[in-house]
Write a protein that holds these residues in place. Structure first.
Motif, short mmCIF file in Angstrom:
data_model
loop_
_atom_site.label_atom_id
_atom_site.label_comp_id
_atom_site.label_asym_id
_atom_site.label_seq_id
_atom_site.Cartn_x
_atom_site.Cartn_y
_atom_site.Cartn_z
N LYS A 184 0.76 -1.19 -0.13
CA LYS A 184 0.13 -0.01 -0.14
C LYS A 184 0.82 1.33 -0.04
CE LYS A 184 -3.70 -2.24 2.24
NZ LYS A 184 -4.74 -2.35 3.19
N ILE A 185 2.02 1.17 0.55
CA ILE A 185 2.96 2.16 0.45
C ILE A 185 2.99 3.33 -0.95
CG2 ILE A 185 5.34 3.24 0.55
CD1 ILE A 185 5.68 0.93 2.58
N PRO A 186 3.15 2.76 -2.15
CA PRO A 186 3.25 3.38 -3.17
C PRO A 186 1.96 4.13 -3.47
CG PRO A 186 4.01 1.29 -3.68
CD PRO A 186 3.67 1.14 -2.18
N ARG A 187 0.95 3.77 -2.82
CA ARG A 187 -0.20 4.59 -3.14
C ARG A 187 -0.30 5.87 -2.37
NH1 ARG A 187 -3.91 -0.87 -2.33
NH2 ARG A 187 -3.61 -1.74 -4.35
N THR A 188 0.21 6.28 -1.29
CA THR A 188 0.40 7.10 -0.43
C THR A 188 1.63 7.99 -0.43
OG1 THR A 188 0.97 5.81 1.36
CG2 THR A 188 -1.30 6.23 1.05
N VAL A 189 2.70 7.66 -0.92
CA VAL A 189 4.10 8.27 -0.97
C VAL A 189 4.70 8.12 -2.14
CG1 VAL A 189 4.23 8.09 1.59
CG2 VAL A 189 5.29 6.41 0.01
N ALA A 190 5.87 9.04 -2.72
CA ALA A 190 6.43 8.74 -3.84
C ALA A 190 7.35 7.53 -3.73
CB ALA A 190 7.32 9.96 -4.06
N ALA A 191 7.19 6.47 -4.64
CA ALA A 191 7.99 5.46 -4.64
C ALA A 191 8.47 5.32 -6.09
CB ALA A 191 6.91 4.32 -4.42
N GLY A 192 9.58 4.44 -6.23
CA GLY A 192 10.23 3.86 -7.51
C GLY A 192 10.68 2.48 -7.36
N ALA A 193 10.58 2.16 -8.66
CA ALA A 193 11.24 0.82 -8.65
C ALA A 193 12.43 0.79 -9.66
CB ALA A 193 10.19 -0.05 -9.21
N ALA A 194 13.25 -0.14 -9.65
CA ALA A 194 14.28 -0.48 -10.49
C ALA A 194 14.59 -2.08 -10.35
CB ALA A 194 15.68 0.07 -10.10
N THR A 195 15.21 -2.71 -11.47
CA THR A 195 15.43 -4.05 -11.60
C THR A 195 16.86 -4.18 -10.61
OG1 THR A 195 16.90 -3.97 -13.50
CG2 THR A 195 14.49 -4.46 -13.84
N ARG A 196 17.00 -5.45 -10.16
CA ARG A 196 18.33 -5.68 -9.43
C ARG A 196 19.37 -5.52 -10.08
NH1 ARG A 196 19.32 -11.46 -6.97
NH2 ARG A 196 20.06 -11.93 -9.31
N LYS A 197 19.15 -6.21 -11.74
CA LYS A 197 20.37 -6.03 -12.58
C LYS A 197 20.97 -4.52 -12.78
CE LYS A 197 21.63 -7.48 -17.16
NZ LYS A 197 20.84 -8.05 -18.41
N THR A 198 20.16 -3.91 -12.94
CA THR A 198 20.48 -2.45 -13.19
C THR A 198 20.96 -1.80 -11.61
OG1 THR A 198 18.85 -1.87 -14.65
CG2 THR A 198 19.64 -0.03 -14.16
N TRP A 199 20.24 -2.06 -10.71
CA TRP A 199 20.76 -1.56 -9.38
C TRP A 199 22.04 -1.87 -9.09
CZ3 TRP A 199 21.11 -4.30 -4.48
CH2 TRP A 199 21.42 -3.46 -3.66
N GLU A 200 22.36 -3.29 -9.40
CA GLU A 200 23.84 -3.92 -8.83
C GLU A 200 24.78 -3.17 -10.00
OE1 GLU A 200 23.27 -8.19 -9.23
OE2 GLU A 200 22.97 -8.02 -6.94
N ALA A 201 24.41 -2.96 -11.14
CA ALA A 201 25.54 -2.62 -12.14
C ALA A 201 25.66 -1.17 -11.94
CB ALA A 201 24.89 -2.90 -13.66
N ASP A 202 24.77 -0.22 -11.59
CA ASP A 202 24.76 1.32 -11.74
C ASP A 202 24.87 1.84 -10.47
OD1 ASP A 202 24.85 1.10 -14.54
OD2 ASP A 202 22.54 1.38 -14.62
N GLY A 203 24.53 1.12 -9.42
CA GLY A 203 24.49 1.53 -7.96
C GLY A 203 23.18 2.18 -7.69
N ALA A 204 22.84 2.33 -6.30
CA ALA A 204 21.45 3.02 -5.90
C ALA A 204 21.32 4.58 -6.30
CB ALA A 204 21.20 2.81 -4.34
N SER A 205 22.36 5.25 -6.43
CA SER A 205 22.35 6.92 -6.71
C SER A 205 22.33 7.02 -8.10
CB SER A 205 23.51 7.51 -6.02
OG SER A 205 23.50 7.34 -4.71
N ALA A 206 22.30 5.93 -9.23
CA ALA A 206 22.32 6.42 -10.36
C ALA A 206 21.07 6.42 -10.97
CB ALA A 206 22.61 4.99 -11.31
N ASP A 207 20.90 7.20 -12.39
CA ASP A 207 19.39 7.47 -12.63
C ASP A 207 18.92 6.11 -13.25
OD1 ASP A 207 20.37 10.09 -12.37
OD2 ASP A 207 20.21 10.55 -14.53
N LEU A 208 18.23 5.29 -12.23
CA LEU A 208 17.65 4.12 -12.72
C LEU A 208 16.30 3.95 -12.06
CD1 LEU A 208 18.07 1.84 -9.86
CD2 LEU A 208 20.31 2.19 -10.59
N TRP A 209 15.83 4.66 -11.18
CA TRP A 209 14.50 4.63 -10.58
C TRP A 209 13.55 5.19 -11.62
CZ3 TRP A 209 14.95 1.32 -6.55
CH2 TRP A 209 16.27 1.39 -6.05
N ARG A 210 12.32 4.27 -11.56
CA ARG A 210 11.10 4.77 -12.36
C ARG A 210 10.21 4.95 -11.30
NH1 ARG A 210 11.59 4.52 -17.54
NH2 ARG A 210 13.39 3.55 -18.67
#
Length: 76
Positions: free
Chosen positions: A30-56
């Motif tokens: 239910k969290i994404p319905r009430t606060v801003a939330a983003g998602a990324a794939t593990r593959k992209t997250w591991e390759a680019d790091g959490a601070s990269a432009d990877l969150w949708r």
């Protein structure tokens, strides 16, 4: 922020737009319905790091990708 594992593009879109399919915890789903939330794939997250432009943003997967602080309106 949600990191989705073991999913392709179709699975990513399905789980990101319907968080209840991605987590067994109803409160987390239910969290994404009430606060801003983003998602990324593990593959992209591991390759680019959490601070990269990877969150949708879950509210609009066509917008982005962006760094997490843009989605949450906070400063890194």
């Amino acid at each position: 922020m949600f990191v989705l594992t073991d999913t392709g593009q179709t699975g990513f879109a399905n789980h990101a737009t319907d968080p209840e399919t991605a987590t067994p915890t109803p409160y987390v789903a239910k969290i994404p319905r009430t606060v801003a939330a983003g998602a990324a794939t593990r593959k992209t997250w591991e390759a680019d790091g959490a601070s990269a432009d990877l969150w949708r943003p879950i509210a609009d997967l066509d917008d982005g990708p962006a760094p997490w602080w843009e989605l949450t309106s906070t400063k890194a």
